[in-house]
Design a protein around this motif. Structure first.
Motif, PDB file in Angstrom:
ATOM      1  N   PRO A 168      -5.413  15.395   4.892  1.00 12.22           N
ATOM      2  CA  PRO A 168      -5.507  16.845   5.132  1.00 12.22           C
ATOM      3  C   PRO A 168      -4.474  17.652   4.348  1.00 12.22           C
ATOM      4  CG  PRO A 168      -4.579  15.743   7.041  1.00 12.22           C
ATOM      5  CD  PRO A 168      -5.070  14.675   6.135  1.00 12.22           C
ATOM      6  N   ALA A 169      -3.312  17.039   4.076  1.00 11.37           N
ATOM      7  CA  ALA A 169      -2.314  17.759   3.280  1.00 11.37           C
ATOM      8  C   ALA A 169      -2.798  17.978   1.851  1.00 11.37           C
ATOM      9  CB  ALA A 169      -0.989  16.996   3.285  1.00 11.37           C
ATOM     10  N   ALA A 170      -3.441  16.972   1.281  1.00 10.28           N
ATOM     11  CA  ALA A 170      -3.973  17.124  -0.070  1.00 10.28           C
ATOM     12  C   ALA A 170      -5.093  18.166  -0.096  1.00 10.28           C
ATOM     13  CB  ALA A 170      -4.475  15.771  -0.585  1.00 10.28           C
TER      14      ALA A 170
ATOM     15  N   ASP B 231       0.779   8.442   6.821  1.00 13.86           N
ATOM     16  CA  ASP B 231      -0.250   8.054   5.860  1.00 13.86           C
ATOM     17  C   ASP B 231      -1.554   8.807   6.115  1.00 13.86           C
ATOM     18  OD1 ASP B 231       1.495   6.272   4.654  1.00 13.86           O
ATOM     19  OD2 ASP B 231       0.927   4.634   6.000  1.00 13.86           O
ATOM     20  N   ARG B 232      -1.922   8.981   7.367  1.00 12.59           N
ATOM     21  CA  ARG B 232      -3.170   9.683   7.687  1.00 12.59           C
ATOM     22  C   ARG B 232      -3.075  11.176   7.381  1.00 12.59           C
ATOM     23  NH1 ARG B 232      -6.548   6.500  10.750  1.00 12.59           N
ATOM     24  NH2 ARG B 232      -8.069   8.104  10.155  1.00 12.59           N
TER      25      ARG B 232
ATOM     26  N   PHE C 261       0.838  -1.204   0.000  1.00 11.23           N
ATOM     27  CA  PHE C 261       0.000   0.000   0.000  1.00 11.23           C
ATOM     28  C   PHE C 261       0.875   1.258   0.000  1.00 11.23           C
ATOM     29  CE2 PHE C 261      -1.768   3.361   2.733  1.00 11.23           C
ATOM     30  CZ  PHE C 261      -2.860   3.738   1.973  1.00 11.23           C
ATOM     31  N   GLN C 262       1.911   1.266   0.808  1.00 12.97           N
ATOM     32  CA  GLN C 262       2.799   2.427   0.863  1.00 12.97           C
ATOM     33  C   GLN C 262       3.585   2.598  -0.437  1.00 12.97           C
ATOM     34  OE1 GLN C 262       5.141   1.539   4.311  1.00 12.97           O
ATOM     35  NE2 GLN C 262       3.604   2.306   5.762  1.00 12.97           N
TER      36      GLN C 262
ATOM     37  N   SER D 297      -2.420  -1.404   7.892  1.00 12.27           N
ATOM     38  CA  SER D 297      -1.955  -0.712   9.091  1.00 12.27           C
ATOM     39  C   SER D 297      -1.292   0.592   8.656  1.00 12.27           C
ATOM     40  CB  SER D 297      -0.960  -1.593   9.867  1.00 12.27           C
ATOM     41  OG  SER D 297      -0.469  -0.914  10.994  1.00 12.27           O
ATOM     42  N   THR D 298      -1.938   1.704   8.940  1.00 18.61           N
ATOM     43  CA  THR D 298      -1.457   3.001   8.487  1.00 18.61           C
ATOM     44  C   THR D 298      -0.700   3.714   9.596  1.00 18.61           C
ATOM     45  OG1 THR D 298      -3.558   4.021   9.113  1.00 18.61           O
ATOM     46  CG2 THR D 298      -3.337   3.246   6.840  1.00 18.61           C
TER      47      THR D 298
END
Length: 524
Positions: free
Chosen positions: A511-513, A506-507, A476-477, A501-502
């Protein structure tokens, strides 16, 4: 029919000649039928004595022929599957040449266009992972080798069919010779044969029904049903059919020892299966009192599942230092660990539960892992979600040059230290007597726990299943599409979300986008 009413007709000439050959005219008239009704059994030859036949011997021959016929059916099914695999391999071999030039051209265009990407189902863009044309060509050749191996596999045994044919001929000759008995004895023998065949059919049906559930699932059902019967016996309740009020009380009783409402639901589901297996097919758990009780138990118990540990790259590198690659036992254990991490395999696909429970049709063998300079190609025919062998799972692995956690290097090093036969388990360890035994779940769990404790991880924080979770999170990463992650790990449902498992980084991407979008489109 020989006749009806007053109309009389002779038996056909072929039957008359058979029973009157070698007799004079008076004897022929005696043999010819004079009744207007059809005889139930053929009339025996009066001029030669019939050999007495042992009924038990005939029944044993029929039983043996029946077993051989069933074995032939299994061999025919295996042969059909092999033919289908060969046909698929030939078809792919024909398409491979036409697709090769197109694939190479597409690969070059992707290399020359670093900004090229396609939007995926999960909103992410495909990572710019470069796969050389040589690697693609070698893995395609290994894929073809699988079909070649299936085509070159030995056909089903022919000796069994000859034996079955001999038994069938013996049974047929015995049946012909037994026509000398009276009609009543023949009818009783036919009835006994029908009864035996029916019992054999019922036994085969029960065996087929018992194969629906796996061994572990059947054991869980037995435990749940035994608990329910003990509950009914203690309180003097009739087990079947159960009424909704008794089942609601049974659920409340289970909550005294079970901490999860999902576990209680599994116990109730086994009670439902118990009713269906005993003829109560209309029994259902869809009742208000049962559902109301389960909702209340879920709120009262408030069970939170255990937070699984996370196996990432730094942790895997630290674990690599806990094993000596020159020791065959450590080399096999480390190869199994990194193999599980990068293939997302379940524990049952890598190691055995017991050294005596090796099944070549289910467990991974040395011949199922093809090795080439480009990497590994694993050929899997059985998993938790692939129990009927309806498809084949092919999982490729590429080498990681210079990395201590390279799965290809770990596996090839293990094969060099511990050579074995192609039909033996993929992961074996030597014993004191220089014999090889399969690597079992107990051995791998203990070694993994000792290695985790040596680098300061609390006991019980990591399990072998966390390797599957860590590999999925790493994919995923790396930006691998979800469809490919599911195919690589053989997920048939949306359960793969639970394995993700994030981290905080990752979270923070969400909000950054959003912040970047607002800043780009803000009105000055």
């Amino acid at each position: 029919m020989w006749g009806a009413g007053k109309r009389k007709s002779r038996r056909p000439a072929r039957f008359v000649d058979y029973y009157t050959e070698g007799l004079d005219e008076q004897q022929r008239d005696d043999v010819r039928p004079r009744s207007t009704s059809t005889p139930r059994f053929p009339v025996p030859k009066p001029r030669e004595a019939r050999r007495e036949v042992d009924v038990d011997e005939v029944e044993e021959e029929i039983r043996e022929a029946t077993r051989e016929i069933e074995a032939l059916k299994v061999d025919l099914q295996r042969m059909e599957r092999s033919v289908l695999e060969v046909q698929e391999g030939q078809q792919q071999n024909g398409e491979r040449k036409t697709r090769h030039s197109r694939d190479v051209t597409a690969a070059k265009s992707r290399e020359n266009s670093p900004t090229l990407g396609r939007h995926l189902g999960d909103g992410r863009r495909e990572p710019q992972t470069r796969i050389s044309a040589n690697e693609l060509r070698q893995f395609t050749r290994m894929k073809q080798d699988l079909h070649t191996r299936a085509a070159s596999s030995p056909p089903p045994s022919r000796g069994r069919s000859k034996k079955a044919a001999a038994s069938a001929r013996s049974s047929s000759s015995s049946s012909e010779s037994s026509t000398s008995r009276s009609s009543s004895s023949d009818h009783s023998r036919a009835s006994r044969d029908a009864d035996f065949q029916w019992k054999l059919l019922e036994e085969d049906t029960r065996t087929t029904q018992a194969s629906v559930f796996a061994v572990g699932t059947s054991r869980n059902h037995q435990t749940h049903i035994s608990t329910y019967l003990n509950f009914c016996n203690y309180f003097g309740i009739v087990p079947m059919p159960a009424n909704p009020h008794n089942l609601a009380c049974y659920a409340q009783f289970l909550s005294r020892s079970l901490r999860s409402s999902d576990s209680i639901a599994h116990y109730l589901s086994s009670v439902k299966l118990f009713h269906h297996l005993n003829g109560f097919t209309t029994f259902s758990l869809d009742h208000f009192e049962i559902a109301h009780t389960m909702k209340g138990l879920k709120k009262r118990l408030q069970h939170r599942p255990r937070q699984h540990g996370r196996v990432d790259i730094p942790l895997l590198v630290d674990l690599a230092g806990c094993f000596n690659p020159q020791v065959p036992r450590d080399a096999a254990i480390w190869a199994a660990i990194v193999f599980s991490f990068f293939t997302f395999f379940r524990r049952s696909n890598v190691v055995l539960d017991s050294k005596t429970q090796f099944d070549p049709k289910k467990h991974l063998k040395r011949r199922d892992i093809l090795v080439s300079p480009a990497g590994l190609l694993i050929y899997v025919t059985w998993t938790k979600t692939l129990q009927s062998r309806e498809r084949v799972l092919s999982v490729p692995l590429l080498p990681i040059p210079g990395s201590p956690i390279c799965p290809v290097a770990a596996y090839t090093h293990m094969c060099d230290l511990i050579p074995t036969e192609p039909d033996q388990p993929a992961f074996v360890v030597p014993t004191r007597g220089r014999k090889l035994r399969p690597l079992t779940t107990s051995m791998l769990e203990k070694a993994f726990a000792r290695a985790a404790a040596s680098i300061g991880i609390p006991a019980g924080s990591l399990t072998l299943h966390d390797l599957r979770r860590g590999g999925y999170t790493l994919a995923f990463q790396a930006g691998v599409p979800r469809e490919l992650r599911q195919l690589h790990g053989d997920w048939r449902s949306d359960a793969d979300h639970v394995y993700l498992s994030t981290t905080v980084a990752d979270r923070l991407r969400v909000p950054a986008a959003l912040r970047d979008y607002v800043l780009r489109h803000s009105i000055a």
